[in-house]
Design a protein around this motif. Sequence first.
Motif, PDB file in Angstrom:
ATOM      1  N   VAL A   1     -10.229   6.298   7.066  1.00 26.43           N
ATOM      2  CA  VAL A   1     -11.116   5.966   6.893  1.00 26.43           C
ATOM      3  C   VAL A   1      -9.957   4.524   5.490  1.00 26.43           C
ATOM      4  O   VAL A   1     -11.067   3.025   5.354  1.00 26.43           O
ATOM      5  CB  VAL A   1     -11.427   6.540   5.047  1.00 26.43           C
ATOM      6  CG1 VAL A   1     -11.911   6.035   4.401  1.00 26.43           C
ATOM      7  CG2 VAL A   1     -11.940   7.372   6.041  1.00 26.43           C
ATOM      8  N   GLY A   2      -9.435   4.687   5.394  1.00 22.92           N
ATOM      9  CA  GLY A   2      -8.301   3.502   4.198  1.00 22.92           C
ATOM     10  C   GLY A   2      -8.315   2.744   5.031  1.00 22.92           C
ATOM     11  O   GLY A   2      -7.890   1.530   4.818  1.00 22.92           O
TER      12      GLY A   2
ATOM     13  N   LYS B   1      -8.706  10.838   6.360  1.00 21.10           N
ATOM     14  CA  LYS B   1      -8.428   9.388   5.302  1.00 21.10           C
ATOM     15  C   LYS B   1      -7.255   8.613   5.722  1.00 21.10           C
ATOM     16  O   LYS B   1      -7.750   7.370   5.030  1.00 21.10           O
ATOM     17  CB  LYS B   1      -7.243  10.223   4.186  1.00 21.10           C
ATOM     18  CG  LYS B   1      -7.979  11.610   3.553  1.00 21.10           C
ATOM     19  CD  LYS B   1      -7.674  12.992   2.313  1.00 21.10           C
ATOM     20  CE  LYS B   1      -8.210  13.427   1.903  1.00 21.10           C
ATOM     21  NZ  LYS B   1      -7.344  14.985   1.009  1.00 21.10           N
TER      22      LYS B   1
ATOM     23  N   ALA C   1     -12.350  -3.614   7.118  1.00 19.74           N
ATOM     24  CA  ALA C   1     -14.123  -4.654   6.608  1.00 19.74           C
ATOM     25  C   ALA C   1     -13.675  -5.026   4.831  1.00 19.74           C
ATOM     26  O   ALA C   1     -14.396  -6.408   4.721  1.00 19.74           O
ATOM     27  CB  ALA C   1     -14.576  -3.148   5.520  1.00 19.74           C
ATOM     28  N   LEU C   2     -13.130  -4.976   4.331  1.00 21.58           N
ATOM     29  CA  LEU C   2     -12.344  -5.843   3.351  1.00 21.58           C
ATOM     30  C   LEU C   2     -12.205  -7.192   3.501  1.00 21.58           C
ATOM     31  O   LEU C   2     -12.274  -8.801   3.318  1.00 21.58           O
ATOM     32  CB  LEU C   2     -11.392  -5.588   2.374  1.00 21.58           C
ATOM     33  CG  LEU C   2     -11.521  -4.640   0.891  1.00 21.58           C
ATOM     34  CD1 LEU C   2     -10.473  -4.486   0.700  1.00 21.58           C
ATOM     35  CD2 LEU C   2     -12.644  -4.761   1.068  1.00 21.58           C
TER      36      LEU C   2
ATOM     37  N   THR D   1       0.525  -1.011   0.022  1.00 24.19           N
ATOM     38  CA  THR D   1       0.047  -0.225  -0.097  1.00 24.19           C
ATOM     39  C   THR D   1       1.085   1.051   0.068  1.00 24.19           C
ATOM     40  O   THR D   1       0.342   2.115  -0.504  1.00 24.19           O
ATOM     41  CB  THR D   1      -1.025   0.239   0.576  1.00 24.19           C
ATOM     42  OG1 THR D   1      -1.891  -1.213   1.233  1.00 24.19           O
ATOM     43  CG2 THR D   1      -2.043   1.022   1.445  1.00 24.19           C
TER      44      THR D   1
ATOM     45  N   ALA E   1     -10.306   1.703   8.099  1.00 24.51           N
ATOM     46  CA  ALA E   1     -11.168   1.042   8.110  1.00 24.51           C
ATOM     47  C   ALA E   1     -11.838   0.477   7.090  1.00 24.51           C
ATOM     48  O   ALA E   1     -12.538  -1.225   6.676  1.00 24.51           O
ATOM     49  CB  ALA E   1     -12.184   2.371   8.868  1.00 24.51           C
ATOM     50  N   ALA E   2     -11.473   0.466   5.522  1.00 26.86           N
ATOM     51  CA  ALA E   2     -11.740  -0.101   4.691  1.00 26.86           C
ATOM     52  C   ALA E   2     -10.908  -1.548   4.448  1.00 26.86           C
ATOM     53  O   ALA E   2     -11.469  -2.399   3.918  1.00 26.86           O
ATOM     54  CB  ALA E   2     -11.176   0.908   2.984  1.00 26.86           C
ATOM     55  N   ALA E   3      -9.280  -1.281   4.820  1.00 27.38           N
ATOM     56  CA  ALA E   3      -8.367  -2.614   4.836  1.00 27.38           C
ATOM     57  C   ALA E   3      -9.296  -3.511   5.770  1.00 27.38           C
ATOM     58  O   ALA E   3      -9.659  -4.976   5.518  1.00 27.38           O
ATOM     59  CB  ALA E   3      -7.369  -1.969   5.202  1.00 27.38           C
TER      60      ALA E   3
ATOM     61  N   TRP F   1      -6.676  -7.710  11.833  1.00 27.07           N
ATOM     62  CA  TRP F   1      -7.807  -6.505  12.844  1.00 27.07           C
ATOM     63  C   TRP F   1      -6.567  -5.891  13.754  1.00 27.07           C
ATOM     64  O   TRP F   1      -6.182  -4.698  13.435  1.00 27.07           O
ATOM     65  CB  TRP F   1      -8.669  -6.782  13.059  1.00 27.07           C
ATOM     66  CG  TRP F   1      -9.729  -7.082  11.874  1.00 27.07           C
ATOM     67  CD1 TRP F   1      -9.790  -6.455  10.166  1.00 27.07           C
ATOM     68  CD2 TRP F   1     -11.625  -7.155  12.310  1.00 27.07           C
ATOM     69  NE1 TRP F   1     -11.235  -6.625   9.848  1.00 27.07           N
ATOM     70  CE2 TRP F   1     -12.065  -7.971  11.367  1.00 27.07           C
ATOM     71  CE3 TRP F   1     -11.935  -7.586  12.821  1.00 27.07           C
ATOM     72  CZ2 TRP F   1     -12.931  -8.130  10.722  1.00 27.07           C
ATOM     73  CZ3 TRP F   1     -12.771  -8.469  13.337  1.00 27.07           C
ATOM     74  CH2 TRP F   1     -13.964  -8.456  12.035  1.00 27.07           C
TER      75      TRP F   1
END
Length: 177
Positions: A70-71, A67, A77-78, A18, A73-75, A94
């Motif tokens: 948010v990134g 940002k 969630a994936l 990333t 949290a998206a990781a 996690w």
Amino acid sequence: MLGIPLGLLWANAGEWLTHKYLLHGMGMKKGAPFSWHFHDHHQAVRKHGGADPGYHRSLRGWHPQTKEVVGLAAAAALHLPLLPVAPFFTGAVWWSIWNYHRVHKKSHVDPAWARRHLPWHYDHHMGPDQHKNWCVTRPWFDIVMGTRVPYAGTPREAADLARRRDRQPAAAVATAA
């Protein structure tokens, strides 16, 4: 239980990938997605000797620290669909995401702590090549991929620090003493 070490390795690989390909690769061009990382975060860190004053801000608003969260949290969630089939792996990922945020924030609130405890991340920001040392929490994938380049504690760092001190106005040096 094998999921725990696999999750930790996966998360470290994710940090490396990333950071290298999204945050620096795609983010190098101003205005591009992820450009906030290099053009805002890196600029602030270099200007403030390792600190990023943005980490003292509230997460309300749309700025680099928001940002980043948010990134992350998206990781997280994936990885949610993996929870029923790989709970230890998912839990390790996690935990790694939470730990990433914790140590990344601390490293830019307390740069001296970062230099002592995360020298690879300090080296990423303060070293001569900000396109090395991609990992934040552990240097594992930098070592594997050959991108770990030490800077903290080297003669190069000592010379750079001396040069910065020499460039400071006399009044700033007297105030710091």
